[in-house]
Design an enzyme around this catalytic site. Structure first.
Site, short mmCIF file in Angstrom:
data_model
loop_
_atom_site.label_atom_id
_atom_site.label_comp_id
_atom_site.label_asym_id
_atom_site.label_seq_id
_atom_site.Cartn_x
_atom_site.Cartn_y
_atom_site.Cartn_z
N ASP A 104 32.00 31.08 85.75
CA ASP A 104 30.79 30.25 85.88
C ASP A 104 29.99 31.25 87.03
O ASP A 104 28.83 31.43 86.95
CB ASP A 104 31.09 29.16 86.17
CG ASP A 104 31.88 28.61 87.58
OD1 ASP A 104 32.78 29.57 87.91
OD2 ASP A 104 32.16 27.44 88.03
N ASP A 107 31.20 34.00 94.06
CA ASP A 107 30.66 33.89 95.56
C ASP A 107 30.88 35.04 96.12
O ASP A 107 30.49 36.08 95.93
CB ASP A 107 31.00 32.68 95.94
CG ASP A 107 30.46 31.45 95.52
OD1 ASP A 107 29.13 31.31 95.72
OD2 ASP A 107 31.02 30.50 95.14
N ARG A 169 28.93 18.35 87.00
CA ARG A 169 29.41 19.54 85.91
C ARG A 169 28.63 19.05 84.62
O ARG A 169 28.51 20.27 84.26
CB ARG A 169 30.93 19.08 85.79
CG ARG A 169 31.76 19.65 86.75
CD ARG A 169 33.31 19.67 86.37
NE ARG A 169 34.17 20.12 87.59
CZ ARG A 169 34.49 21.11 88.01
NH1 ARG A 169 33.99 22.19 87.72
NH2 ARG A 169 35.29 21.23 88.96
#
Length: 183
Positions: A104, A107, A169
């Site tokens: 998804d 980072d 979500r």
């Protein structure tokens, strides 16, 4: 869930459901060309990648298989500990397989870098990465991502599988979470 359902919790809408679906379609066309004549194993990284994985799998027109992993480097905090733990391993033997990790968001890149190395060590023919979102400013290691959706600012984002405390979500798009929610 629509943006209007949580408008007081959202600082900024980054991408609508339609923009996300268009990007996944674009990525799928590239994947289909690159894996023409091959069967690819999509490896979804739980839990955040569920929405991306589902929509990518439905969009692809080439033969695929799917499997899931859950890994963690966060423990109970919001900062990566740098120590990766496998919480749920694959059920599929990777030897000789073309593997596409579906994420998804990227980072720091620490967990994904470790995961790629782990899957390569299992004898995969190839291991590539497809990530819907990437935060270049948050990167701590260089991770080669073959299929990248959107680059986003270093902000706390939710929706389309991304959560805060297991909430948001199911938001149909992706938005920056207002600081008052997590402060």
């Amino acid at each position: 869930m629509e943006f209007s359902d949580v408008e007081n919790d959202i600082a900024e809408v980054l991408y609508t459901e339609q923009e996300i679906h268009a990007k996944i379609a674009e990525l799928s066309r590239r994947i289909e060309v690159d894996y023409a004549g091959e069967k690819v194993l999509l490896v979804g990284v739980l839990r955040g990648a569920v929405m991306v994985m589902a929509d990518l799998a439905r969009e692809l027109t080439i033969p695929i298989e799917m499997d899931w992993m859950a890994v963690s480097s966060y423990g109970s905090g919001t900062q990566s500990s740098g120590v990766v733990r496998i919480l749920k391993d694959l059920d599929t033997d990777l030897h000789g397989r073309h593997v596409l990790i579906v994420e998804d968001i990227i980072d720091s890149g620490l967990t994904l870098s470790w995961l790629r190395g782990n899957l390569e060590s299992r004898g995969a023919a190839s291991v590539e990465i497809c990530a819907l979102l990437r935060k270049p400013e948050a990167a701590k290691v260089v991770v080669d991502v073959k299929y990248e959706g959107f680059q986003i600012p270093n902000a706390f984002v939710v929706g389309y599988g991304l959560d805060f405390a297991e909430q948001y979500r199911n938001l149909r798009g992706i938005a920056v979470l207002a600081p008052h929610v997590y402060a």
